[in-house]
Enzyme design. Structure first.
Site, short mmCIF file in Angstrom:
data_model
loop_
_atom_site.label_atom_id
_atom_site.label_comp_id
_atom_site.label_asym_id
_atom_site.label_seq_id
_atom_site.Cartn_x
_atom_site.Cartn_y
_atom_site.Cartn_z
CD GLU A 98 -3.24 0.18 0.41
OE1 GLU A 98 -2.87 1.19 -0.21
OE2 GLU A 98 -4.42 -0.17 0.49
CG ASP A 102 -6.03 8.99 5.66
OD1 ASP A 102 -5.82 9.28 6.83
OD2 ASP A 102 -6.56 9.80 4.86
NE ARG A 163 -0.35 8.85 -9.76
CZ ARG A 163 -1.21 8.52 -8.78
NH1 ARG A 163 -0.75 8.12 -7.62
NH2 ARG A 163 -2.50 8.60 -8.98
#
Ligand code: IMP
Length: 194
Positions: A98, A102, A163
């Site tokens: 992952e 959150d 990213r």
């Protein structure tokens, strides 16, 4: 000096050291196995790419993608698989990779869904753990970093951007970024904060 809108939270060197440490622990836990690393698209691909090269263990990789609110940084409670795995999980030692846990809702959903496919075991490895907003409490075996800030870079995006920053940056002023998503582009030219 005013607070930066964003700044480096975890540098390339810190990430690289932590990835090697995690790889060492995973290698020792899964010695003699051939794990299947399942990367949750798109946020975890950069992490996966570094982790798999540090692992020094025969392993397979596969990818899945779950629905989220496109372009949003908030996450919601409704999760569904929009791209499924190709490899069968039965009897496999799975490591779910992952980017961020959150609220934990995505991970809880994934664990429930993948466990129903009869793997021998599923371990969870996340680049970042954000315990502050946790709603579900899925188990996490390997954690890269803990943070309570909004992060971009090293696979993590804001509205599809950032990213490909080589490090993790923390955004202090998310509303300013939401108003002007390209605000942090100077980070790509080597400045350490904007
Ligand atoms: P949750 O654990 O179900 O709330 O969802 C976690 C997902 O929310 C992550 O996989 C990210 O896609 C996204 N997310 C949460 N926090 C951040 C962040 O700080 N930066 C970028 N994406 C985030």
């Amino acid at each position: 000096m005013p607070v930066a809108i964003a700044e480096i939270a975890f540098s390339q060197e810190q990430i690289s050291r932590r990835v090697r440490q995690l790889a060492k622990v995973i290698r020792s836990d899964l010695a003699g196995r051939r794990p299947l690393l399942v990367s949750v698209l798109q946020g975890s691909v950069v992490f996966l790419a570094d982790l798999v090269r540090a692992l020094e263990l025969d392993c397979d990789i596969d990818f899945l993608s779950v629905s989220s609110y496109p372009g949003e940084y908030q996450t919601g409670g409704v999760v569904r698989i929009i791209k499924d795995l190709e490899i069968v999980l039965e009897d496999r030692h799975v490591v779910l990779i992952e980017d961020i846990v959150d609220t934990g809702l995505t991970l809880a959903f994934l664990l429930k869904t993948l466990k129903a496919r009869d793997p021998k075991e599923i371990k969870v490895c996340t680049l970042v753990d954000k315990p502050v907003r946790r709603i579900a409490q899925p188990p996490i075996d390997y954690i890269g970093f803990q943070s309570d800030r909004f992060l971009i870079g090293y696979g993590l995006d804001f509205q599809g951007l950032y990213r490909n920053l080589p490090y993790l940056a923390a955004v202090n002023d998310v509303p300013a970024l939401a108003a002007e998503p390209r605000l942090l582009e100077p980070l790509f030219s080597g400045v350490e904060q904007v």
